[in-house]
Design an enzyme around this catalytic site. Structure first.
Site, mmCIF file in Angstrom:
data_model
loop_
_atom_site.group_PDB
_atom_site.id
_atom_site.type_symbol
_atom_site.label_atom_id
_atom_site.label_comp_id
_atom_site.label_asym_id
_atom_site.label_seq_id
_atom_site.Cartn_x
_atom_site.Cartn_y
_atom_site.Cartn_z
ATOM 1 N N HIS A 103 0.816 -1.220 0.000
ATOM 2 C CA HIS A 103 0.000 0.000 0.000
ATOM 3 C C HIS A 103 0.846 1.265 0.000
ATOM 4 O O HIS A 103 0.344 2.341 0.323
ATOM 5 C CB HIS A 103 -0.946 0.002 1.209
ATOM 6 C CG HIS A 103 -1.959 -1.092 1.162
ATOM 7 N ND1 HIS A 103 -2.657 -1.520 2.271
ATOM 8 C CD2 HIS A 103 -2.383 -1.874 0.135
ATOM 9 C CE1 HIS A 103 -3.481 -2.505 1.919
ATOM 10 N NE2 HIS A 103 -3.326 -2.745 0.635
ATOM 11 N N SER A 106 -6.733 -7.113 10.188
ATOM 12 C CA SER A 106 -8.147 -7.493 10.354
ATOM 13 C C SER A 106 -8.638 -8.296 9.154
ATOM 14 O O SER A 106 -9.778 -8.738 9.120
ATOM 15 C CB SER A 106 -9.008 -6.228 10.515
ATOM 16 O OG SER A 106 -8.832 -5.388 9.368
HETATM 17 C C1 BV8 Z 1 -8.104 -2.220 -5.320
HETATM 18 C C2 BV8 Z 1 -3.020 2.898 2.563
HETATM 19 C C3 BV8 Z 1 -8.579 -2.459 -7.637
HETATM 20 C C4 BV8 Z 1 -3.552 4.220 2.956
HETATM 21 C C5 BV8 Z 1 -4.851 1.261 2.642
HETATM 22 C C6 BV8 Z 1 -12.934 -7.143 -2.969
HETATM 23 C C7 BV8 Z 1 -13.866 -7.344 -1.961
HETATM 24 C C8 BV8 Z 1 -14.293 -6.271 -1.169
HETATM 25 C C9 BV8 Z 1 -13.790 -4.971 -1.394
HETATM 26 C C10 BV8 Z 1 -12.885 -4.783 -2.404
HETATM 27 C C11 BV8 Z 1 -12.443 -5.862 -3.182
HETATM 28 N N1 BV8 Z 1 -11.531 -5.372 -4.069
HETATM 29 C C12 BV8 Z 1 -11.394 -4.032 -3.892
HETATM 30 C C13 BV8 Z 1 -12.207 -3.649 -2.873
HETATM 31 C C14 BV8 Z 1 -12.362 -2.277 -2.378
HETATM 32 C C15 BV8 Z 1 -11.317 -1.934 -1.315
HETATM 33 C C16 BV8 Z 1 -11.547 -2.694 -0.046
HETATM 34 O O1 BV8 Z 1 -10.896 -3.702 0.210
HETATM 35 N N2 BV8 Z 1 -12.425 -2.194 0.782
HETATM 36 C C17 BV8 Z 1 -12.675 -2.830 2.065
HETATM 37 C C18 BV8 Z 1 -12.676 -1.754 3.153
HETATM 38 C C19 BV8 Z 1 -13.985 -3.578 1.983
HETATM 39 N N3 BV8 Z 1 -9.963 -2.165 -1.799
HETATM 40 C C20 BV8 Z 1 -9.355 -1.251 -2.566
HETATM 41 O O2 BV8 Z 1 -9.886 -0.221 -2.946
HETATM 42 C C21 BV8 Z 1 -7.914 -1.552 -2.991
HETATM 43 N N4 BV8 Z 1 -7.767 -1.302 -4.398
HETATM 44 O O3 BV8 Z 1 -8.585 -3.271 -5.031
HETATM 45 O O4 BV8 Z 1 -7.842 -1.815 -6.640
HETATM 46 C C22 BV8 Z 1 -9.944 -1.820 -7.587
HETATM 47 C C23 BV8 Z 1 -10.049 -0.479 -7.853
HETATM 48 C C24 BV8 Z 1 -11.325 0.101 -7.840
HETATM 49 C C25 BV8 Z 1 -12.451 -0.658 -7.509
HETATM 50 C C26 BV8 Z 1 -12.316 -2.012 -7.187
HETATM 51 C C27 BV8 Z 1 -11.055 -2.601 -7.234
HETATM 52 C C28 BV8 Z 1 -6.943 -0.646 -2.254
HETATM 53 C C29 BV8 Z 1 -6.869 -1.036 -0.827
HETATM 54 C C30 BV8 Z 1 -5.724 -0.246 -0.140
HETATM 55 C C31 BV8 Z 1 -6.297 0.864 0.697
HETATM 56 N N5 BV8 Z 1 -5.208 1.533 1.429
HETATM 57 N N6 BV8 Z 1 -3.809 1.866 3.228
HETATM 58 C C32 BV8 Z 1 -3.391 4.499 4.413
HETATM 59 O O5 BV8 Z 1 -2.750 3.706 5.148
HETATM 60 O O6 BV8 Z 1 -3.908 5.546 4.840
HETATM 61 S S1 BV8 Z 1 -5.652 0.040 3.471
HETATM 62 C C33 BV8 Z 1 -5.502 0.227 5.138
HETATM 63 O O7 BV8 Z 1 -6.120 -0.933 5.668
HETATM 64 C C34 BV8 Z 1 -4.085 0.192 5.711
HETATM 65 O O8 BV8 Z 1 -3.075 -0.092 4.767
HETATM 66 C C35 BV8 Z 1 -4.156 -0.979 6.667
HETATM 67 O O9 BV8 Z 1 -2.945 -1.576 6.897
HETATM 68 C C36 BV8 Z 1 -5.051 -1.829 5.845
HETATM 69 C C37 BV8 Z 1 -5.608 -3.065 6.413
HETATM 70 O O10 BV8 Z 1 -6.011 -2.779 7.692
HETATM 71 P P1 BV8 Z 1 -5.207 -3.558 8.845
HETATM 72 O O11 BV8 Z 1 -3.753 -3.407 8.560
HETATM 73 O O12 BV8 Z 1 -5.745 -4.910 8.957
HETATM 74 O O13 BV8 Z 1 -5.509 -2.674 10.105
HETATM 75 P P2 BV8 Z 1 -6.822 -2.703 10.992
HETATM 76 O O14 BV8 Z 1 -6.761 -1.497 11.845
HETATM 77 O O15 BV8 Z 1 -8.006 -2.963 10.111
HETATM 78 O O16 BV8 Z 1 -6.654 -4.010 11.908
HETATM 79 C C38 BV8 Z 1 -5.621 -4.077 12.846
HETATM 80 C C39 BV8 Z 1 -5.559 -5.525 13.281
HETATM 81 O O17 BV8 Z 1 -4.470 -5.682 14.192
HETATM 82 C C40 BV8 Z 1 -6.807 -5.991 14.017
HETATM 83 O O18 BV8 Z 1 -7.146 -7.293 13.561
HETATM 84 C C41 BV8 Z 1 -6.359 -6.046 15.491
HETATM 85 O O19 BV8 Z 1 -7.027 -7.064 16.196
HETATM 86 C C42 BV8 Z 1 -4.915 -6.369 15.334
HETATM 87 N N7 BV8 Z 1 -4.045 -5.948 16.438
HETATM 88 C C43 BV8 Z 1 -4.141 -4.823 17.202
HETATM 89 N N8 BV8 Z 1 -3.107 -4.788 18.061
HETATM 90 C C44 BV8 Z 1 -2.342 -5.881 17.829
HETATM 91 C C45 BV8 Z 1 -2.937 -6.623 16.786
HETATM 92 N N9 BV8 Z 1 -2.411 -7.773 16.321
HETATM 93 C C46 BV8 Z 1 -1.267 -8.202 16.884
HETATM 94 N N10 BV8 Z 1 -0.635 -7.540 17.873
HETATM 95 C C47 BV8 Z 1 -1.143 -6.392 18.363
HETATM 96 N N11 BV8 Z 1 -0.495 -5.744 19.370
#
Ligand code: BV8
Length: 254
Positions: free
Chosen positions: A126, A196
Protein backbone atom coordinates in the site's frame (compact mmCIF):
# COMPACT_ATOMS: atom_id res chain seq x y z
CA UNK A 1 -8.58 -24.55 14.43
CA UNK A 2 -6.86 -24.02 17.77
CA UNK A 3 -6.90 -20.73 19.62
CA UNK A 4 -3.92 -20.37 21.95
CA UNK A 5 -1.49 -17.83 23.24
CA UNK A 6 1.79 -19.71 23.07
CA UNK A 7 3.38 -21.10 19.89
CA UNK A 8 3.17 -24.85 20.17
CA UNK A 9 5.91 -27.11 18.96
CA UNK A 10 3.81 -27.74 15.82
CA UNK A 11 4.00 -24.09 14.64
CA UNK A 12 7.69 -23.82 15.51
CA UNK A 13 8.48 -27.05 13.66
CA UNK A 14 6.45 -25.97 10.61
CA UNK A 15 8.33 -22.66 10.56
CA UNK A 16 11.74 -24.34 10.89
CA UNK A 17 10.97 -26.84 8.12
CA UNK A 18 9.39 -24.32 5.73
CA UNK A 19 11.32 -23.73 2.49
CA UNK A 20 9.13 -20.85 1.27
CA UNK A 21 7.81 -18.40 3.90
CA UNK A 22 5.44 -15.53 3.15
CA UNK A 23 4.52 -13.07 5.92
CA UNK A 24 1.60 -10.64 5.54
CA UNK A 25 1.35 -7.84 8.11
CA UNK A 26 -1.14 -5.13 8.95
CA UNK A 27 -1.43 -2.16 11.26
CA UNK A 28 -1.59 -4.38 14.35
CA UNK A 29 2.14 -5.14 14.23
CA UNK A 30 2.85 -1.40 14.67
CA UNK A 31 0.46 -0.88 17.59
CA UNK A 32 3.22 -1.77 20.09
CA UNK A 33 5.32 0.94 18.46
CA UNK A 34 2.63 3.42 19.49
CA UNK A 35 0.98 3.79 16.06
CA UNK A 36 -2.80 3.65 15.79
CA UNK A 37 -4.49 0.76 14.01
CA UNK A 38 -6.48 1.62 10.93
CA UNK A 39 -9.92 0.45 12.09
CA UNK A 40 -11.88 0.62 15.28
CA UNK A 41 -12.30 3.58 17.61
CA UNK A 42 -8.52 4.04 17.97
CA UNK A 43 -8.16 4.65 14.28
CA UNK A 44 -10.47 7.63 13.99
CA UNK A 45 -8.96 11.12 13.74
CA UNK A 46 -10.86 14.24 14.82
CA UNK A 47 -14.09 12.31 14.28
CA UNK A 48 -13.16 11.16 10.78
CA UNK A 49 -13.29 7.52 9.65
CA UNK A 50 -9.91 6.65 8.09
CA UNK A 51 -11.49 4.51 5.39
CA UNK A 52 -13.29 7.63 4.17
CA UNK A 53 -10.27 9.90 4.40
CA UNK A 54 -7.97 7.42 2.59
CA UNK A 55 -9.62 8.04 -0.79
CA UNK A 56 -8.94 10.22 -3.87
CA UNK A 57 -12.42 11.70 -3.42
CA UNK A 58 -11.64 12.93 0.10
CA UNK A 59 -8.36 14.49 -1.11
CA UNK A 60 -10.15 16.20 -4.01
CA UNK A 61 -12.88 17.49 -1.70
CA UNK A 62 -10.62 18.67 1.14
CA UNK A 63 -6.90 18.40 0.36
CA UNK A 64 -6.04 20.40 3.47
CA UNK A 65 -7.80 18.01 5.88
CA UNK A 66 -6.44 14.86 4.22
CA UNK A 67 -2.90 16.33 4.00
CA UNK A 68 -2.96 17.28 7.69
CA UNK A 69 -4.10 13.76 8.72
CA UNK A 70 -1.36 12.13 6.66
CA UNK A 71 1.32 14.57 7.81
CA UNK A 72 0.42 13.79 11.44
CA UNK A 73 0.68 10.04 10.70
CA UNK A 74 3.94 10.60 8.76
CA UNK A 75 5.53 12.38 11.73
CA UNK A 76 4.24 9.71 14.14
CA UNK A 77 5.75 6.99 11.93
CA UNK A 78 9.11 8.78 11.74
CA UNK A 79 9.13 9.22 15.54
CA UNK A 80 8.14 5.60 16.22
CA UNK A 81 10.64 2.76 16.66
CA UNK A 82 10.32 -0.80 15.36
CA UNK A 83 9.12 -3.16 18.10
CA UNK A 84 10.09 -6.75 18.93
CA UNK A 85 7.54 -8.04 16.42
CA UNK A 86 9.19 -6.15 13.54
CA UNK A 87 12.62 -7.43 14.64
CA UNK A 88 11.32 -11.01 14.93
CA UNK A 89 10.11 -10.90 11.31
CA UNK A 90 13.50 -9.56 10.18
CA UNK A 91 15.22 -12.37 12.13
CA UNK A 92 12.87 -14.92 10.55
CA UNK A 93 13.86 -13.67 7.09
CA UNK A 94 17.56 -14.15 7.90
CA UNK A 95 16.98 -17.66 9.27
CA UNK A 96 14.95 -18.81 6.25
CA UNK A 97 17.30 -17.26 3.66
CA UNK A 98 20.47 -18.47 5.42
CA UNK A 99 19.01 -22.00 5.32
CA UNK A 100 18.57 -21.67 1.54
CA UNK A 101 14.83 -21.02 1.66
CA UNK A 102 12.72 -18.31 0.01
CA UNK A 103 11.11 -15.46 1.94
CA UNK A 104 9.04 -12.37 1.28
CA UNK A 105 7.33 -9.95 3.68
CA UNK A 106 4.18 -8.37 2.25
CA UNK A 107 3.07 -5.44 4.37
CA UNK A 108 -0.09 -3.38 4.15
CA UNK A 109 1.54 -0.88 6.44
CA UNK A 110 2.87 2.41 5.15
CA UNK A 111 4.91 3.37 8.25
CA UNK A 112 8.33 2.10 7.12
CA UNK A 113 9.02 0.28 10.42
CA UNK A 114 9.73 -3.13 8.82
CA UNK A 115 12.52 -1.64 6.70
CA UNK A 116 13.95 0.15 9.74
CA UNK A 117 13.91 -3.19 11.62
CA UNK A 118 16.13 -4.71 8.91
CA UNK A 119 13.60 -6.52 6.70
CA UNK A 120 15.03 -6.62 3.15
CA UNK A 121 12.76 -8.90 1.12
CA UNK A 122 9.91 -6.48 1.72
CA UNK A 123 6.97 -5.45 -0.47
CA UNK A 124 4.98 -2.40 0.62
CA UNK A 125 1.63 -3.30 -0.96
CA UNK A 126 0.00 0.00 0.00
CA UNK A 127 2.97 2.33 -0.51
CA UNK A 128 4.76 4.56 1.97
CA UNK A 129 3.59 7.49 4.10
CA UNK A 130 7.13 8.93 4.36
CA UNK A 131 7.26 9.53 0.59
CA UNK A 132 4.90 12.05 -1.03
CA UNK A 133 4.29 12.97 -4.66
CA UNK A 134 2.97 15.89 -6.70
CA UNK A 135 -0.63 14.84 -7.37
CA UNK A 136 -0.41 16.16 -10.94
CA UNK A 137 3.05 15.14 -12.17
CA UNK A 138 3.65 12.20 -9.81
CA UNK A 139 7.16 13.47 -9.01
CA UNK A 140 8.14 12.02 -5.61
CA UNK A 141 9.68 13.88 -2.68
CA UNK A 142 10.70 12.75 0.81
CA UNK A 143 9.78 15.57 3.21
CA UNK A 144 11.97 16.15 6.28
CA UNK A 145 10.95 15.17 9.83
CA UNK A 146 9.15 18.48 10.49
CA UNK A 147 5.47 19.42 10.04
CA UNK A 148 4.43 20.92 6.72
CA UNK A 149 4.17 24.71 6.87
CA UNK A 150 0.79 24.63 5.14
CA UNK A 151 -1.96 22.15 4.22
CA UNK A 152 -2.15 21.17 1.48
CA UNK A 153 1.55 21.56 0.64
CA UNK A 154 2.40 22.70 -2.88
CA UNK A 155 4.22 20.08 -4.93
CA UNK A 156 7.28 20.70 -7.15
CA UNK A 157 5.23 20.76 -10.36
CA UNK A 158 2.24 22.88 -9.54
CA UNK A 159 0.07 20.21 -7.97
CA UNK A 160 -0.51 19.46 -4.30
CA UNK A 161 1.68 16.96 -2.46
CA UNK A 162 -0.16 13.72 -1.61
CA UNK A 163 1.18 10.69 0.26
CA UNK A 164 2.61 7.94 -1.96
CA UNK A 165 0.11 5.43 -0.62
CA UNK A 166 -2.65 3.36 -2.26
CA UNK A 167 -6.03 4.87 -1.44
CA UNK A 168 -9.30 2.93 -1.50
CA UNK A 169 -10.43 2.73 -5.09
CA UNK A 170 -6.82 2.94 -6.37
CA UNK A 171 -5.00 -0.08 -7.74
CA UNK A 172 -1.97 -1.53 -5.97
CA UNK A 173 1.46 -0.95 -7.58
CA UNK A 174 1.67 -3.53 -10.40
CA UNK A 175 5.15 -4.79 -9.45
CA UNK A 176 4.22 -5.15 -5.78
CA UNK A 177 1.09 -7.10 -6.55
CA UNK A 178 2.74 -9.38 -9.09
CA UNK A 179 5.49 -10.17 -6.53
CA UNK A 180 2.79 -11.06 -3.98
CA UNK A 181 0.94 -13.34 -6.40
CA UNK A 182 4.14 -15.01 -7.61
CA UNK A 183 5.04 -15.89 -4.01
CA UNK A 184 1.92 -18.04 -3.75
CA UNK A 185 3.55 -20.46 -6.20
CA UNK A 186 6.47 -21.27 -3.85
CA UNK A 187 4.93 -20.56 -0.45
CA UNK A 188 4.63 -23.53 1.91
CA UNK A 189 4.05 -21.46 5.05
CA UNK A 190 1.94 -18.28 5.15
CA UNK A 191 2.10 -16.26 8.40
CA UNK A 192 -0.39 -13.39 8.75
CA UNK A 193 0.08 -10.95 11.62
CA UNK A 194 -1.75 -7.87 12.90
CA UNK A 195 -4.36 -7.50 10.20
CA UNK A 196 -8.15 -7.49 10.35
CA UNK A 197 -8.09 -9.24 6.96
CA UNK A 198 -10.73 -6.74 5.78
CA UNK A 199 -8.92 -5.03 2.91
CA UNK A 200 -8.70 -6.57 -0.54
CA UNK A 201 -6.97 -7.71 -2.57
CA UNK A 202 -4.32 -8.28 0.18
CA UNK A 203 -6.78 -10.10 2.44
CA UNK A 204 -7.47 -12.66 -0.28
CA UNK A 205 -3.86 -13.88 -0.29
CA UNK A 206 -4.29 -16.03 2.85
CA UNK A 207 -7.10 -18.13 1.41
CA UNK A 208 -5.24 -18.51 -1.90
CA UNK A 209 -2.14 -19.74 -0.06
CA UNK A 210 -4.20 -22.22 1.97
CA UNK A 211 -5.87 -23.55 -1.19
CA UNK A 212 -2.44 -23.95 -2.75
CA UNK A 213 -1.48 -26.22 0.16
CA UNK A 214 0.47 -23.84 2.43
CA UNK A 215 0.40 -24.09 6.22
CA UNK A 216 -1.36 -20.92 7.42
CA UNK A 217 -0.84 -19.32 10.83
CA UNK A 218 -2.31 -16.10 12.22
CA UNK A 219 -0.92 -13.90 15.02
CA UNK A 220 -3.45 -11.41 16.34
CA UNK A 221 -4.90 -10.24 19.65
CA UNK A 222 -8.22 -11.65 18.49
CA UNK A 223 -9.46 -14.11 15.85
CA UNK A 224 -10.17 -12.61 12.40
CA UNK A 225 -12.05 -13.91 9.34
CA UNK A 226 -8.70 -14.92 7.79
CA UNK A 227 -9.10 -18.64 6.80
CA UNK A 228 -6.04 -19.93 8.68
CA UNK A 229 -5.36 -23.36 10.16
CA UNK A 230 -3.76 -22.11 13.40
CA UNK A 231 -4.32 -18.93 15.42
CA UNK A 232 -1.82 -17.68 17.99
CA UNK A 233 -3.69 -15.15 20.12
CA UNK A 234 -1.59 -12.40 21.67
CA UNK A 235 0.30 -9.20 20.87
CA UNK A 236 2.62 -9.70 17.89
CA UNK A 237 5.46 -8.04 19.83
CA UNK A 238 5.33 -10.98 22.25
CA UNK A 239 4.12 -13.91 20.14
CA UNK A 240 6.41 -13.43 17.12
CA UNK A 241 9.72 -13.33 19.05
CA UNK A 242 8.62 -16.42 20.99
CA UNK A 243 7.68 -18.24 17.77
CA UNK A 244 11.03 -17.42 16.12
CA UNK A 245 12.98 -18.39 19.26
CA UNK A 246 11.05 -21.69 19.56
CA UNK A 247 11.67 -22.45 15.89
CA UNK A 248 15.33 -21.43 15.54
CA UNK A 249 16.65 -21.07 19.06
CA UNK A 250 17.58 -17.44 18.39
CA UNK A 251 16.38 -14.45 20.36
CA UNK A 252 15.64 -11.69 17.79
CA UNK A 253 17.78 -8.65 18.60
CA UNK A 254 15.80 -5.43 19.08
C1 BV8 B 1 -8.10 -2.22 -5.32
C2 BV8 B 1 -3.02 2.90 2.56
C3 BV8 B 1 -8.58 -2.46 -7.64
C4 BV8 B 1 -3.55 4.22 2.96
C5 BV8 B 1 -4.85 1.26 2.64
C6 BV8 B 1 -12.93 -7.14 -2.97
C7 BV8 B 1 -13.87 -7.34 -1.96
C8 BV8 B 1 -14.29 -6.27 -1.17
C9 BV8 B 1 -13.79 -4.97 -1.39
C10 BV8 B 1 -12.88 -4.78 -2.40
C11 BV8 B 1 -12.44 -5.86 -3.18
N1 BV8 B 1 -11.53 -5.37 -4.07
C12 BV8 B 1 -11.39 -4.03 -3.89
C13 BV8 B 1 -12.21 -3.65 -2.87
C14 BV8 B 1 -12.36 -2.28 -2.38
C15 BV8 B 1 -11.32 -1.93 -1.31
C16 BV8 B 1 -11.55 -2.69 -0.05
O1 BV8 B 1 -10.90 -3.70 0.21
N2 BV8 B 1 -12.42 -2.19 0.78
C17 BV8 B 1 -12.67 -2.83 2.07
C18 BV8 B 1 -12.68 -1.75 3.15
C19 BV8 B 1 -13.98 -3.58 1.98
N3 BV8 B 1 -9.96 -2.17 -1.80
C20 BV8 B 1 -9.36 -1.25 -2.57
O2 BV8 B 1 -9.89 -0.22 -2.95
C21 BV8 B 1 -7.91 -1.55 -2.99
N4 BV8 B 1 -7.77 -1.30 -4.40
O3 BV8 B 1 -8.59 -3.27 -5.03
O4 BV8 B 1 -7.84 -1.82 -6.64
C22 BV8 B 1 -9.94 -1.82 -7.59
C23 BV8 B 1 -10.05 -0.48 -7.85
C24 BV8 B 1 -11.32 0.10 -7.84
C25 BV8 B 1 -12.45 -0.66 -7.51
C26 BV8 B 1 -12.32 -2.01 -7.19
C27 BV8 B 1 -11.05 -2.60 -7.23
C28 BV8 B 1 -6.94 -0.65 -2.25
C29 BV8 B 1 -6.87 -1.04 -0.83
C30 BV8 B 1 -5.72 -0.25 -0.14
C31 BV8 B 1 -6.30 0.86 0.70
N5 BV8 B 1 -5.21 1.53 1.43
N6 BV8 B 1 -3.81 1.87 3.23
C32 BV8 B 1 -3.39 4.50 4.41
O5 BV8 B 1 -2.75 3.71 5.15
O6 BV8 B 1 -3.91 5.55 4.84
S1 BV8 B 1 -5.65 0.04 3.47
C33 BV8 B 1 -5.50 0.23 5.14
O7 BV8 B 1 -6.12 -0.93 5.67
C34 BV8 B 1 -4.08 0.19 5.71
O8 BV8 B 1 -3.07 -0.09 4.77
C35 BV8 B 1 -4.16 -0.98 6.67
O9 BV8 B 1 -2.95 -1.58 6.90
C36 BV8 B 1 -5.05 -1.83 5.85
C37 BV8 B 1 -5.61 -3.07 6.41
O10 BV8 B 1 -6.01 -2.78 7.69
P1 BV8 B 1 -5.21 -3.56 8.85
O11 BV8 B 1 -3.75 -3.41 8.56
O12 BV8 B 1 -5.74 -4.91 8.96
O13 BV8 B 1 -5.51 -2.67 10.11
P2 BV8 B 1 -6.82 -2.70 10.99
O14 BV8 B 1 -6.76 -1.50 11.85
O15 BV8 B 1 -8.01 -2.96 10.11
O16 BV8 B 1 -6.65 -4.01 11.91
C38 BV8 B 1 -5.62 -4.08 12.85
C39 BV8 B 1 -5.56 -5.52 13.28
O17 BV8 B 1 -4.47 -5.68 14.19
C40 BV8 B 1 -6.81 -5.99 14.02
O18 BV8 B 1 -7.15 -7.29 13.56
C41 BV8 B 1 -6.36 -6.05 15.49
O19 BV8 B 1 -7.03 -7.06 16.20
C42 BV8 B 1 -4.91 -6.37 15.33
N7 BV8 B 1 -4.05 -5.95 16.44
C43 BV8 B 1 -4.14 -4.82 17.20
N8 BV8 B 1 -3.11 -4.79 18.06
C44 BV8 B 1 -2.34 -5.88 17.83
C45 BV8 B 1 -2.94 -6.62 16.79
N9 BV8 B 1 -2.41 -7.77 16.32
C46 BV8 B 1 -1.27 -8.20 16.88
N10 BV8 B 1 -0.63 -7.54 17.87
C47 BV8 B 1 -1.14 -6.39 18.36
N11 BV8 B 1 -0.49 -5.74 19.37
Amino acid sequence: MTTMTRPRRAEATALRRARGVVVLTGAGVSVESGLRPFRGADGWWRGHDPTRLATPEAFAADPALVSEWYDARRLAALAARPNAGHHAIAALERQVVDAGGRFVLLTQNVDGLHRRAGSERLVELHGSITVWRDHRSGRKVTPGPVPFRSYPRPGPDGGWLRPDVVWFGETLPAEAWSTAEAALAWCDLFLVAGTSAAVHPAAGLVGRAARAGAVTIEVNVEPTPAPVQQRLIGPSGEVLPRLVEEAFGVEPTA
